[in-house]
Design a protein around this motif. Structure first.
Motif, PDB file in Angstrom:
ATOM      1  N   ALA A   1       0.816  -1.226   0.000  1.00  0.00           N
ATOM      2  CA  ALA A   1       0.000   0.000   0.000  1.00  0.00           C
ATOM      3  C   ALA A   1       0.846   1.270   0.000  1.00  0.00           C
ATOM      4  O   ALA A   1       0.346   2.342   0.355  1.00  0.00           O
ATOM      5  CB  ALA A   1      -0.934  -0.009   1.212  1.00  0.00           C
ATOM      6  N   ALA A   2       2.098   1.179  -0.440  1.00  0.00           N
ATOM      7  CA  ALA A   2       2.965   2.372  -0.439  1.00  0.00           C
ATOM      8  C   ALA A   2       2.341   3.509  -1.235  1.00  0.00           C
ATOM      9  O   ALA A   2       2.397   4.676  -0.838  1.00  0.00           O
ATOM     10  CB  ALA A   2       4.345   2.015  -0.980  1.00  0.00           C
ATOM     11  N   GLY A   3       1.730   3.193  -2.368  1.00  0.00           N
ATOM     12  CA  GLY A   3       1.114   4.239  -3.180  1.00  0.00           C
ATOM     13  C   GLY A   3      -0.126   4.837  -2.542  1.00  0.00           C
ATOM     14  O   GLY A   3      -0.422   6.032  -2.724  1.00  0.00           O
ATOM     15  N   GLU A   4      -0.851   4.017  -1.785  1.00  0.00           N
ATOM     16  CA  GLU A   4      -2.089   4.495  -1.156  1.00  0.00           C
ATOM     17  C   GLU A   4      -1.826   5.493  -0.033  1.00  0.00           C
ATOM     18  O   GLU A   4      -2.737   6.245   0.349  1.00  0.00           O
ATOM     19  CB  GLU A   4      -2.894   3.310  -0.617  1.00  0.00           C
ATOM     20  CG  GLU A   4      -3.739   2.588  -1.657  1.00  0.00           C
ATOM     21  CD  GLU A   4      -2.921   1.882  -2.724  1.00  0.00           C
ATOM     22  OE1 GLU A   4      -3.436   1.703  -3.850  1.00  0.00           O
ATOM     23  OE2 GLU A   4      -1.771   1.496  -2.429  1.00  0.00           O
ATOM     24  N   VAL A   5      -0.622   5.525   0.519  1.00  0.00           N
ATOM     25  CA  VAL A   5      -0.308   6.491   1.573  1.00  0.00           C
ATOM     26  C   VAL A   5      -0.523   7.919   1.082  1.00  0.00           C
ATOM     27  O   VAL A   5      -0.818   8.829   1.868  1.00  0.00           O
ATOM     28  CB  VAL A   5       1.132   6.279   2.080  1.00  0.00           C
ATOM     29  CG1 VAL A   5       1.559   7.401   3.023  1.00  0.00           C
ATOM     30  CG2 VAL A   5       1.242   4.942   2.805  1.00  0.00           C
ATOM     31  N   ALA A   6      -0.437   8.129  -0.238  1.00  0.00           N
ATOM     32  CA  ALA A   6      -0.661   9.468  -0.797  1.00  0.00           C
ATOM     33  C   ALA A   6      -2.058   9.986  -0.450  1.00  0.00           C
ATOM     34  O   ALA A   6      -2.264  11.200  -0.345  1.00  0.00           O
ATOM     35  CB  ALA A   6      -0.468   9.437  -2.307  1.00  0.00           C
ATOM     36  N   ARG A   7      -3.011   9.084  -0.281  1.00  0.00           N
ATOM     37  CA  ARG A   7      -4.372   9.524   0.092  1.00  0.00           C
ATOM     38  C   ARG A   7      -4.363  10.185   1.471  1.00  0.00           C
ATOM     39  O   ARG A   7      -5.123  11.116   1.712  1.00  0.00           O
ATOM     40  CB  ARG A   7      -5.324   8.330   0.094  1.00  0.00           C
ATOM     41  CG  ARG A   7      -5.470   7.607  -1.238  1.00  0.00           C
ATOM     42  CD  ARG A   7      -6.608   6.612  -1.149  1.00  0.00           C
ATOM     43  NE  ARG A   7      -6.672   5.747  -2.310  1.00  0.00           N
ATOM     44  CZ  ARG A   7      -7.632   4.867  -2.512  1.00  0.00           C
ATOM     45  NH1 ARG A   7      -8.616   4.744  -1.614  1.00  0.00           N
ATOM     46  NH2 ARG A   7      -7.628   4.099  -3.586  1.00  0.00           N
ATOM     47  N   TRP A   8      -3.522   9.676   2.363  1.00  0.00           N
ATOM     48  CA  TRP A   8      -3.438  10.268   3.703  1.00  0.00           C
ATOM     49  C   TRP A   8      -2.696  11.608   3.650  1.00  0.00           C
ATOM     50  O   TRP A   8      -3.046  12.535   4.354  1.00  0.00           O
ATOM     51  CB  TRP A   8      -2.743   9.290   4.649  1.00  0.00           C
ATOM     52  CG  TRP A   8      -3.717   8.332   5.278  1.00  0.00           C
ATOM     53  CD1 TRP A   8      -4.186   8.346   6.553  1.00  0.00           C
ATOM     54  CD2 TRP A   8      -4.406   7.243   4.639  1.00  0.00           C
ATOM     55  NE1 TRP A   8      -5.099   7.345   6.766  1.00  0.00           N
ATOM     56  CE2 TRP A   8      -5.250   6.646   5.606  1.00  0.00           C
ATOM     57  CE3 TRP A   8      -4.382   6.702   3.349  1.00  0.00           C
ATOM     58  CZ2 TRP A   8      -6.058   5.551   5.331  1.00  0.00           C
ATOM     59  CZ3 TRP A   8      -5.179   5.607   3.071  1.00  0.00           C
ATOM     60  CH2 TRP A   8      -6.006   5.046   4.044  1.00  0.00           C
ATOM     61  N   ARG A   9      -1.710  11.692   2.785  1.00  0.00           N
ATOM     62  CA  ARG A   9      -1.006  12.969   2.647  1.00  0.00           C
ATOM     63  C   ARG A   9      -1.915  14.042   2.050  1.00  0.00           C
ATOM     64  O   ARG A   9      -1.693  15.239   2.259  1.00  0.00           O
ATOM     65  CB  ARG A   9       0.238  12.800   1.770  1.00  0.00           C
ATOM     66  CG  ARG A   9       1.224  11.809   2.339  1.00  0.00           C
ATOM     67  CD  ARG A   9       2.565  11.872   1.626  1.00  0.00           C
ATOM     68  NE  ARG A   9       3.399  10.724   1.970  1.00  0.00           N
ATOM     69  CZ  ARG A   9       4.046  10.585   3.106  1.00  0.00           C
ATOM     70  NH1 ARG A   9       3.984  11.540   4.025  1.00  0.00           N
ATOM     71  NH2 ARG A   9       4.771   9.503   3.341  1.00  0.00           N
ATOM     72  N   ALA A  10      -2.936  13.623   1.321  1.00  0.00           N
ATOM     73  CA  ALA A  10      -3.858  14.560   0.694  1.00  0.00           C
ATOM     74  C   ALA A  10      -5.018  14.959   1.600  1.00  0.00           C
ATOM     75  O   ALA A  10      -5.846  15.794   1.214  1.00  0.00           O
ATOM     76  CB  ALA A  10      -4.407  13.955  -0.600  1.00  0.00           C
ATOM     77  N   LEU A  11      -5.099  14.393   2.806  1.00  0.00           N
ATOM     78  CA  LEU A  11      -6.155  14.788   3.735  1.00  0.00           C
ATOM     79  C   LEU A  11      -6.008  16.265   4.107  1.00  0.00           C
ATOM     80  O   LEU A  11      -4.897  16.807   4.086  1.00  0.00           O
ATOM     81  CB  LEU A  11      -6.076  13.936   5.010  1.00  0.00           C
ATOM     82  CG  LEU A  11      -6.535  12.479   4.922  1.00  0.00           C
ATOM     83  CD1 LEU A  11      -6.157  11.741   6.206  1.00  0.00           C
ATOM     84  CD2 LEU A  11      -8.018  12.378   4.665  1.00  0.00           C
TER      85      LEU A  11
END
Length: 459
Positions: free
Chosen positions: A104-114
């Motif tokens: 899920a390394a790529g999905e962490v970007a969703r948290w950075r976009a919060l």
């Protein structure tokens, strides 16, 4: 008359079960292993059915010690961050995705976009192996599986569900919930923005109940036993140790440096964690994925049993003849090292021996623990727990690196003992906690050690 208590610690590669007498004595210990599956590079999974088999095997090993004794309760401790999608009865629908998993390394970007406030309220590093990003990956790549799921469980909750059929499986505690990247640390509740980032309906998240609450009864070969909600392995180890305000280092498959008494506050992708304990408080943690995991790999490569690794390290000169070991075989969470970092031996020469490599390996993990401790700050003596901390060479090396006294507590599984203590609280069974600690090891750093530490930090 109070009966004995059972405490089970569901680890990454094995389950430990202890029988705890109300006077605080560990009467028996059982252990059973199971594989950590790596179906593809960067992945880490386990069939949850293996956890139940491990529990049954460990229970069978301690059953002779229970003859004529009543079992008052069972508590569960579990590895943090795992992801188990389950149906309405709590039956797992797929293999559990565990904390070393990096898919899920790529999905962490969703948290950075919060939004800034929502991201800061999580107050923890943004790590791919945590439950939230893993759910985001599953929602994107296996949407049918997520649609079939009635709940997402943490590992100890999945095991508990198999033990107490008929009880509501959609239950966890705040110590585990706070390690998911789905928990608002400031508000002390689930975070709706984080659930949306994961691409899931918030209804999938379990209800949070007190760790010591009895949620059902398990029908075991030793009788019908009340089972409490349980908690995460790290705070339960702290409960068993009774650290007060002292720092603690736990050396297991991973390694954790803990500082009790943290105060929750907004923090945007900080280098250290802030998690709930099993009472009403919080603790700060600097964590390494590669502790005993790295040592196990080294044992396989060098053809050394675990005890011989530490014997070889103790016999080698400080500094390993210039050899340097970086233990980050699976990458790290971005504090001491990053997700893309990997392990290595460097500084080798034609005169480097297998003993030097063993010494460098032990030094490398302890040096990484020292770097993690620096992130937490503070000072004072340190209590050491965990199977990786048994060897005297580790006690002395850790004291030298941290430049403080270190005391090893010879509890085979502090987390399992903590789980048993938790069961005592939930069932009203009074327990006199207390383990006989080892002696304090005083620091005696040498110029050779300081030089080796400088080489390690230089990379």
């Amino acid at each position: 008359m109070n009966g004995v208590l059972l405490g089970a610690d569901l680890g990454t590669s094995g389950l430990k079960l202890v029988v705890l007498d109300p006077d605080g004595t560990v009467l028996a210990e059982g252990e059973a292993g199971y594989p950590l599956d790596r179906p593809r590079p960067g992945r880490a999974e386990t069939d949850p059915a293996a956890w139940r088999r491990g529990f049954d095997e460990a229970l069978a090993r301690v059953t002779p010690s229970l003859a004529g004794r009543r079992v008052s309760g069972l508590g569960l401790s579990g590895q943090m961050h795992g992801t188990v999608l389950a149906d309405a009865a709590g039956r797992p629908l797929a293999p559990a995705v565990l904390w070393p998993d990096g898919r899920a390394a790529g999905e962490v970007a969703r948290w950075r976009a919060l939004p800034d406030d929502a991201r800061a309220a999580l107050a923890n590093p943004l790590v791919p192996g945590m439950t939230g990003p893993v759910l985001a990956w599953l929602a994107a790549h296996e949407p049918g599986l997520v649609r079939r799921a009635a709940t997402v469980l943490l590992p100890k909750d999945a095991l508990r569900s198999s033990l107490v059929p008929g009880a509501d499986p959609r239950v966890t505690d705040r110590s585990d919930a706070s390690g998911t990247l789905l928990w608002d640390v400031v508000a002390d509740t689930w975070s709706p923005p984080a659930a949306r980032a994961a691409g899931i309906d918030a209804e999938l998240l379990p209800e949070v109940r007190p760790s010591a609450e009895v949620v059902g009864r398990a029908r075991l070969p030793v009788g019908e036993v009340p089972v409490v909600v349980g908690g995460a392995d790290t705070p339960l180890a702290m409960l068993a140790v009774g650290t007060g305000t002292a720092r603690q280092v736990n050396l297991g498959t991973g390694a954790q440096v803990l500082r009790p008494g943290a105060v929750p506050a907004p923090a945007d992708d900080p280098p250290v964690h802030c998690y709930a304990d099993v009472e009403d408080g919080w603790y700060a943690m600097a964590a390494l994925q590669n502790g005993g995991l790295a040592w196990s790999w080294v044992c396989g490569v060098l053809g050394l049993p675990g005890a011989e690794l530490f014997e070889a390290a103790a016999s080698a000169p400080v500094g390993a003849g210039g050899a340097v070991f970086r233990p980050f075989l699976t990458g790290e969470r971005g504090s001491v090292a990053g997700p893309a970092d990997r392990g290595s031996w460097t500084g080798l020469s034609a005169s480097t021996t297998r003993t030097d490599l063993a010494r460098a390996a032990v030094e490398g993990v302890v040096f990484a623990v020292g770097a993690a401790a620096d992130l937490l700050g503070g000072g004072g003596p340190v209590l050491l727990t965990g199977g990786g901390g048994r060897a005297p060479v580790v006690h002395q090396m850790l004291a030298d690196v941290l430049a403080v006294p270190v005391r090893y507590l010879p509890i085979r599984s502090a987390s399992a003992v903590g789980a048993a203590l938790l069961a005592g609280r939930g069932t009203g069974t009074e327990v006199t906690a207390g383990q006989e600690p080892g002696r304090w090891v005083e620091p005696r750093p040498t110029p050779e050690l300081r030089a080796a530490l400088q080489r390690w930090h230089a990379g």
